[in-house]
Design an enzyme around this catalytic site. Structure first.
Site, PDB file in Angstrom:
ATOM      1  N   LYS A  82      40.758  33.266  27.369  1.00  0.00           N
ATOM      2  CA  LYS A  82      41.282  32.228  28.267  1.00  0.00           C
ATOM      3  C   LYS A  82      40.269  31.951  29.372  1.00  0.00           C
ATOM      4  O   LYS A  82      39.315  32.724  29.555  1.00  0.00           O
ATOM      5  CB  LYS A  82      42.621  32.676  28.847  1.00  0.00           C
ATOM      6  N   TYR A 128      23.547  32.009  59.208  1.00  0.00           N
ATOM      7  CA  TYR A 128      24.597  31.416  60.051  1.00  0.00           C
ATOM      8  C   TYR A 128      25.347  32.487  60.824  1.00  0.00           C
ATOM      9  O   TYR A 128      25.647  33.560  60.292  1.00  0.00           O
ATOM     10  CB  TYR A 128      25.601  30.653  59.184  1.00  0.00           C
ATOM     11  N   MET A 160      25.529  28.359  51.380  1.00  0.00           N
ATOM     12  CA  MET A 160      25.847  27.603  50.170  1.00  0.00           C
ATOM     13  C   MET A 160      24.821  27.844  49.063  1.00  0.00           C
ATOM     14  O   MET A 160      25.175  28.010  47.895  1.00  0.00           O
ATOM     15  CB  MET A 160      25.940  26.112  50.485  1.00  0.00           C
TER      16      MET A 160
HETATM   17  C1  PLP Z   1      44.993  37.674  30.431  1.00  0.00           C
HETATM   18  C2  PLP Z   1      45.930  38.382  29.563  1.00  0.00           C
HETATM   19  C3  PLP Z   1      45.531  39.545  28.890  1.00  0.00           C
HETATM   20  C4  PLP Z   1      44.186  40.187  29.107  1.00  0.00           C
HETATM   21  O1  PLP Z   1      44.196  40.866  30.331  1.00  0.00           O
HETATM   22  P1  PLP Z   1      42.955  41.766  30.824  1.00  0.00           P
HETATM   23  O2  PLP Z   1      43.444  42.420  32.041  1.00  0.00           O
HETATM   24  O3  PLP Z   1      41.835  40.796  31.105  1.00  0.00           O
HETATM   25  O4  PLP Z   1      42.624  42.675  29.713  1.00  0.00           O
HETATM   26  C5  PLP Z   1      46.424  40.133  28.017  1.00  0.00           C
HETATM   27  N1  PLP Z   1      47.665  39.598  27.820  1.00  0.00           N
HETATM   28  C6  PLP Z   1      48.083  38.496  28.452  1.00  0.00           C
HETATM   29  C7  PLP Z   1      49.453  37.984  28.213  1.00  0.00           C
HETATM   30  C8  PLP Z   1      47.233  37.851  29.347  1.00  0.00           C
HETATM   31  O5  PLP Z   1      47.657  36.750  29.974  1.00  0.00           O
END
Ligand code: PLP
Length: 378
Positions: free
Chosen positions: A35, A265, A313
């Site tokens: 994801k 800064y 930045m």
């Molecule tokens: C993001 C996610 C994972 C993976 O989590 P990590 O902590 O990155 O291993 C697993 N299951 C679900 C439902 C997630 O949303």
């Protein structure tokens, strides 16, 4: 010449981390969680390193299309399921498996016209209180799904809120086990933290019989990218994980500060004695956290030193004194490793930098800025 900052995605590290996660759950199949554009690494860039997974898990239909476009014919799981009715058409077309976490998603399935029955993962809210059916309503949801011609196999899943910390997984495990005891179907519970801290591997299975029988699929994300899910209690090297992302740049100027002079800064760092500092082409517009204070670790020519003053930045400042003391000659063009692997092999954990800024490796990976060119390396 472009600004010297680059990110590198290491295919060898992704492969090694995948093997590490498999070893923790040798009897499970592995969803590689990709994801958020593979946690900022880029789905297309990580695909080769992670193609040894049994499936890819993600949230966006657009990302699922990209995984199919790479030629992946195996399972793809939508971790939040569909957001609206017409998403189911793409699920049918691309043969996507999807999570079902609420009654509305069952209604949508019941109204969906499809020749292909869908494989679904029914999510239980076992204590995280974000998504899922409460234990008392889980069985009814299962029965409703089971009666639908649109539904093929139903797998059972939940997600741990505290796998990385002292609360652990026992309470949620107990809730899940009690509410699913006589339901058929594959089980999927563990994220990275649960996979590493509560492994089901033969040597470690003692005391984990229940987890073992509920681990048909594990769902590691962040550990595949080489970050320890429980830093600082655990570190990437403790867990045998290798950084999959390097953020590197170069020194673009050096300065001699006199005692009493400041840099950056707000004059947030003032020298107490004469010192040489380096100015690095990396700032918060590249995704380096502005909240990193003086003292955040950084590698120059592979040697560990620290940042000085505020991150701006496009630039940040580093202390060159430790290099001079080691007989090195840092100069314009010297290699700077913000996190990951220096060209000589020295490592700096993304988790250390994140922790300096009060955040997690997850956030830094995901925040790598568009303007940073990304290279792929074997
Ligand atoms: C993001 C996610 C994972 C993976 O989590 P990590 O902590 O990155 O291993 C697993 N299951 C679900 C439902 C997630 O949303």
């Amino acid at each position: 010449m472009p600004r010297p900052i680059t990110a590198t995605v290491h295919t060898d590290a992704l492969r090694a981390n995948m093997a590490r996660l498999r070893a923790a759950a040798p009897d499970a199949r592995v969803w590689a969680v990709v994801k958020a554009n593979a946690y900022g690494h880029g789905i297309e860039r990580v695909f080769d390193g992670l193609r040894g997974a049994d499936g890819f898990a993600l949230l966006d239909l657009e990302e699922a299309q990209r995984v199919r476009a790479l030629g992946w014919r195996g399972p793809i799981l939508l971790l939040e399921g569909v957001f609206e009715q017409r998403d189911l058409e793409l699920c049918s077309r691309l043969d996507l498996w999807h999570v079902v976490h609420c009654g509305e998603q069952i209604d949508m399935l019941a109204a969906h016209k499809t020749k292909l029955a869908h494989r679904v993962f029914l999510k239980m809210n076992s204590g995280m209180n974000r998504l899922g059916f409460p234990p008392g309503r889980y069985r009814a949801a299962w029965s409703r799904l089971n009666a639908l011609p649109q539904v093929d196999e139903i797998s059972l899943m939940t997600h741990f809120s505290d796998a990385d910390g002292p609360l652990g997984i026992a309470a949620q495990m107990a809730v899940f086990a009690a509410a699913t005891r006589d339901l058929p179907g594959e089980r999927s519970l563990s994220n990275s933290a649960a996979s590493l801290r509560h492994p089901t591997s033969a040597a470690a299975a003692h005391g984990h019989a229940e987890l073992q029988s509920a681990s048909d699929w594990v769902r590691p994300g962040v550990a595949l990218y080489g970050s320890a899910p429980d830093f600082p209690e655990g570190s990437a090297s403790d867990w045998g994980l290798a950084p999959a992302m390097t953020l590197a740049s170069k020194i673009i100027a050096t300065q001699e500060l006199l005692a009493g002079q400041s840099v950056g800064y707000g004059s947030a760092f003032t020298a107490t004695a004469p010192m040489r500092i380096g100015i690095v082409a990396c700032g918060y517009a590249d995704g380096y956290p502005r909240l990193c204070p003086t003292g955040t670790p950084v590698l120059v020519q592979g040697l560990r030193t620290r940042t000085l003053g505020r991150v701006s930045m496009d630039m940040l400042s580093v202390d060159l004194e430790p290099l001079l003391a080691a007989g090195q000659q840092p100069a314009l063009g010297s290699e700077v490793t913000l996190w990951g692997r220096a060209s000589g092999g020295a490592l700096l954990d993304i988790d250390e930098v994140a922790s300096s800024a009060g955040t997690l490796g997850y956030e830094l990976m995901c925040a790598l800025a568009q303007r940073v060119p990304v290279l792929a390396a074997d």
